[in-house]
Motif scaffolding. Sequence first.
Motif, PDB file in Angstrom:
ATOM      1  N   SER A 167       0.837  -1.205   0.000  1.00  0.00           N
ATOM      2  CA  SER A 167       0.000   0.000   0.000  1.00  0.00           C
ATOM      3  C   SER A 167       0.871   1.253   0.000  1.00  0.00           C
ATOM      4  N   CYS A 171       1.424   4.064  -3.072  1.00  0.00           N
ATOM      5  CA  CYS A 171       1.399   5.517  -2.864  1.00  0.00           C
ATOM      6  C   CYS A 171       2.715   6.158  -3.307  1.00  0.00           C
ATOM      7  N   LEU A 242      -0.738   0.852   6.929  1.00  0.00           N
ATOM      8  CA  LEU A 242      -0.122   2.073   6.428  1.00  0.00           C
ATOM      9  C   LEU A 242      -0.339   3.272   7.354  1.00  0.00           C
TER      10      LEU A 242
END
Length: 292
Positions: A167, A171, A242
């Motif tokens: 994750s 990003c 995250l």
Amino acid sequence: MDFVAGAIGGGLSAAVGYPLDTVKVRIQTERSYNGIWHCIRETYKAEKVWGFYKGMSLSVSTVSLVSSCSFGAYRNFLYNICRLRYGTSDVKPSKVDISLAGCATGAVRVVLISPTEIAKVRMQTQKQSHYSVTASHLSKPKYQGPVHCLRMIAKEEGFGGLYKGCSALLCRDCHSFATYFLTYNILCDWLTPAGKNKPDILTVLISGGSAGVFGWAVATPMDVIKSRMQVDNLGQRKYRGLIHCIRVSVREEGIRVLFKGLGVNCIRAFPVNMVVFVTYEAVMRLAEQLMK
């Protein structure tokens, strides 16, 4: 040829930048280092030169593949975006087109590089002292090599363990690759004299190096979080995801923690991406000459 040129450039760049990548990962995941030079000194003192190249064999081979797919995917995304927006690919893409193609390329990379990223980070943060009274006193490291590392992670943490931190990786790569390709194209256009169709070698070197610096500048916060999530193995589970990793890291070390390794990232990015783009452009131009 985009795939071939990307593969050659990626392999060469990985070999050039790997030692500083090890330094970057250790600074991001451990509190014991006061800065770049302190990390370099301590790593060399404890593990000698080999300490900077842990896990490199898998990284070089996979970076070639990933770089090939990255450049090939970028060109194909850009081609199709232009066809959808303008009805033809024979137009100069806008900044939005380049950014969208770069963002999509970053997303594709995540699927390919997540397993090798976690193996690389685990190998780089694994410590083994260079000095010992006798060879028999050397403690056997948990991971014997990159492939063994992947097998151990899959065995202990399941298949999902190979995609831990994906994750944060998503990003990181989506917006950083949008910035990366956009910066390269803007600088090439700016530095190329009017009337010339293609940038010269100096322009490619400057634009490629600068693209790498800007790309890593925006990627560093998520790169820190990605590295911390990936070293958070079963024996010392600390982060639940995250957002939790970001909250805990900032609470314990302040907002500056998100910029750990920024300096070494930028130092490494300039020469590495000079190599990537000048190799890519050279291979593409050679192919054009051969196909005439």
